[in-house]
Write an enzyme that holds these catalytic residues in place. Structure first.
Site, PDB file in Angstrom:
ATOM      1  N   LYS A   1       0.852  -1.189   0.000  1.00 46.31           N
ATOM      2  CA  LYS A   1       0.000   0.000   0.000  1.00 46.31           C
ATOM      3  C   LYS A   1       0.883   1.234   0.000  1.00 46.31           C
ATOM      4  O   LYS A   1       1.693   1.438   0.904  1.00 46.31           O
ATOM      5  CB  LYS A   1      -0.884  -0.033   1.250  1.00 46.31           C
TER       6      LYS A   1
ATOM      7  N   LYS B   1      -2.199  -1.353  -3.950  1.00 51.90           N
ATOM      8  CA  LYS B   1      -3.105  -0.215  -3.809  1.00 51.90           C
ATOM      9  C   LYS B   1      -2.308   1.068  -3.818  1.00 51.90           C
ATOM     10  O   LYS B   1      -1.332   1.158  -3.065  1.00 51.90           O
ATOM     11  CB  LYS B   1      -3.857  -0.378  -2.485  1.00 51.90           C
TER      12      LYS B   1
HETATM   13  C1  PBG Z   1      -7.622   2.953   5.699  1.00 49.23           C
HETATM   14  C2  PBG Z   1      -7.879   2.880   4.242  1.00 49.23           C
HETATM   15  C3  PBG Z   1      -7.683   3.884   3.270  1.00 49.23           C
HETATM   16  C4  PBG Z   1      -8.166   3.354   2.094  1.00 49.23           C
HETATM   17  C5  PBG Z   1      -8.616   2.063   2.343  1.00 49.23           C
HETATM   18  N1  PBG Z   1      -8.416   1.774   3.678  1.00 49.23           N
HETATM   19  C6  PBG Z   1      -7.160   5.253   3.402  1.00 49.23           C
HETATM   20  C7  PBG Z   1      -5.805   5.522   3.851  1.00 49.23           C
HETATM   21  O1  PBG Z   1      -4.958   4.645   4.000  1.00 49.23           O
HETATM   22  O2  PBG Z   1      -5.555   6.696   4.101  1.00 49.23           O
HETATM   23  C8  PBG Z   1      -8.218   4.069   0.781  1.00 49.23           C
HETATM   24  C9  PBG Z   1      -9.290   3.640  -0.146  1.00 49.23           C
HETATM   25  C10 PBG Z   1      -9.594   4.582  -1.245  1.00 49.23           C
HETATM   26  O3  PBG Z   1      -8.982   5.662  -1.403  1.00 49.23           O
HETATM   27  O4  PBG Z   1     -10.505   4.253  -2.015  1.00 49.23           O
HETATM   28  N2  PBG Z   1      -6.398   2.520   6.130  1.00 49.23           N
HETATM   29 ZN    ZN Z   2      -6.233   3.102   8.351  1.00 49.45          ZN
END
Ligand code: PBG
Ligand code: ZN
Length: 327
Positions: free
Chosen positions: A197, A250
């Protein structure tokens, strides 16, 4: 080669569909859903046109409509009524996700329910776990947050989640959650790890959607810098070694090179087409600058071509409808 080889011979209208390498199908798709404990009617999300927060009472209907369209998996994000420093409502048996999972399972038992395991929607500071002092000031503490993730994952499993998806990017989160689930008798519950991520600007619209913006700092001490591909691969490799069932990359569209590499690790891979990717397409389409359906299908085809088995996309419901039209 020419004229013996004519590439266009295989591209004629009738031949071409037979030779298609990659097609997107409904079982590739996972629909993310936002459930808000504080509302009683669907609430449009301004930063994500066409997306809504749903009340707990509405989730069963939304899930069954998706099921009827052929969507077989949903990913649930909860917005609780109360936030605190430790994110305690994330593992409350009567918490928003717990209630939502029970209602979906009661309505459409076969729907694969995936839950996002993280604390950022539940903490008052908006970070993904427990905050404390470090050498560089206040930051997310790794090991104390692991215990919190274990509790959240077990609570989701107890209420019927089929797959838990830890998204906090803590070191050791997959191994820790796997052991906790197994100890509690949930060896059948899968872990879909947000294994790679990136610290991406593309999560902007989500933070409004899920009310998970942070009070200080950013997420760059736990998420990966967009320039680091070796680190990206190692993160997924480690989660695979710790027992993840499904890996994830992601965001999706900007990271197809990474996705292609991670697909060689041997585990199924999901790609998350995130909020910013959704809103960019949606907003350009609303202005008439690109065609929505064609752009979305092209983006999903590219994500599959790069190696994803699964795609988490806010377009899932729409895509199911478009695929029906095409048959
Ligand atoms: C929480 C999380 C996030 C997303 C999914 N789970 C946001 C982040 O890490 O700030 C992002 C999903 C999206 O932008 O569609 N940890
Ligand atoms: Zn989170």
């Amino acid at each position: 080669m020419f004229p013996q080889r004519r590439m266009r011979r295989s591209r004629s209208k009738n031949i071409q569909p037979l030779l298609r390498e990659i097609t997107v199908s409904k079982t590739d798709l996972i629909a993310p859903l936002f459930i808000d404990e504080t509302i009683t009617a669907p609430l449009p999300i301004a930063s994500m046109p066409g997306q809504f927060r749903y009340p707990v009472s509405g989730i069963a209907t939304v899930a069954s409509e998706l099921w009827k369209r052929g969507i077989r998996a949903i990913l649930i994000f909860g917005i609780p009524k109360a936030k605190d420093p430790c994110g305690c409502s994330a593992y409350d048996p009567e918490g928003v996700v717990q209630q939502a999972v029970r209602r979906v399972k009661a309505e459409v038992r076969e729907m694969v329910v995936i839950t996002d395991v993280c604390a950022c929607e539940y903490t008052d500071h908006g970070h993904c776990g427990i905050i404390g002092e470090t050498r560089c000031g206040p930051d997310l503490l790794n090991d104390p947050s692991l215990e919190l993730m274990n509790k959240i994952a077990i609570s989701h499993a107890e209420n019927g989640a089929d797959i838990v998806a830890p998204s906090c990017m803590l070191d050791g989160m997959v191994g820790s959650i796997r052991a906790a689930l197994d100890d509690a008798g949930f060896e059948e519950v899968l872990i879909m790890s947000y294994s790679t991520k990136f610290a991406s600007a593309l999560y902007g619209p989500f933070r409004e959607a899920a009310d998970s913006g942070f009070a200080f700092g950013d997420r760059t001490t736990y998420q990966i810098h967009p320039g680091n591909s070796r680190e990206a691969l190692l993160e997924s490799q480690m989660d695979a070694d710790e027992g993840a069932d499904i890996l994830m990359v992601k965001p999706a569209g900007f990271y197809l090179d990474i996705l292609a590499e991670i697909a060689t690790l041997g585990l199924p891979v999901a790609a998350f087409q995130v909020s910013g990717e959704y809103s960019m397409i949606k907003c350009a389409a609303e202005r008439g600058w690109i065609r929505e359906k064609e752009t979305v299908l092209e983006s999903l085809t590219s994500i599959k071509r790069a190696g994803a088995e699964l795609i988490i996309t806010y377009f899932a419901g729409d895509v199911a409808g478009w695929l029906d039209e095409e048959q």
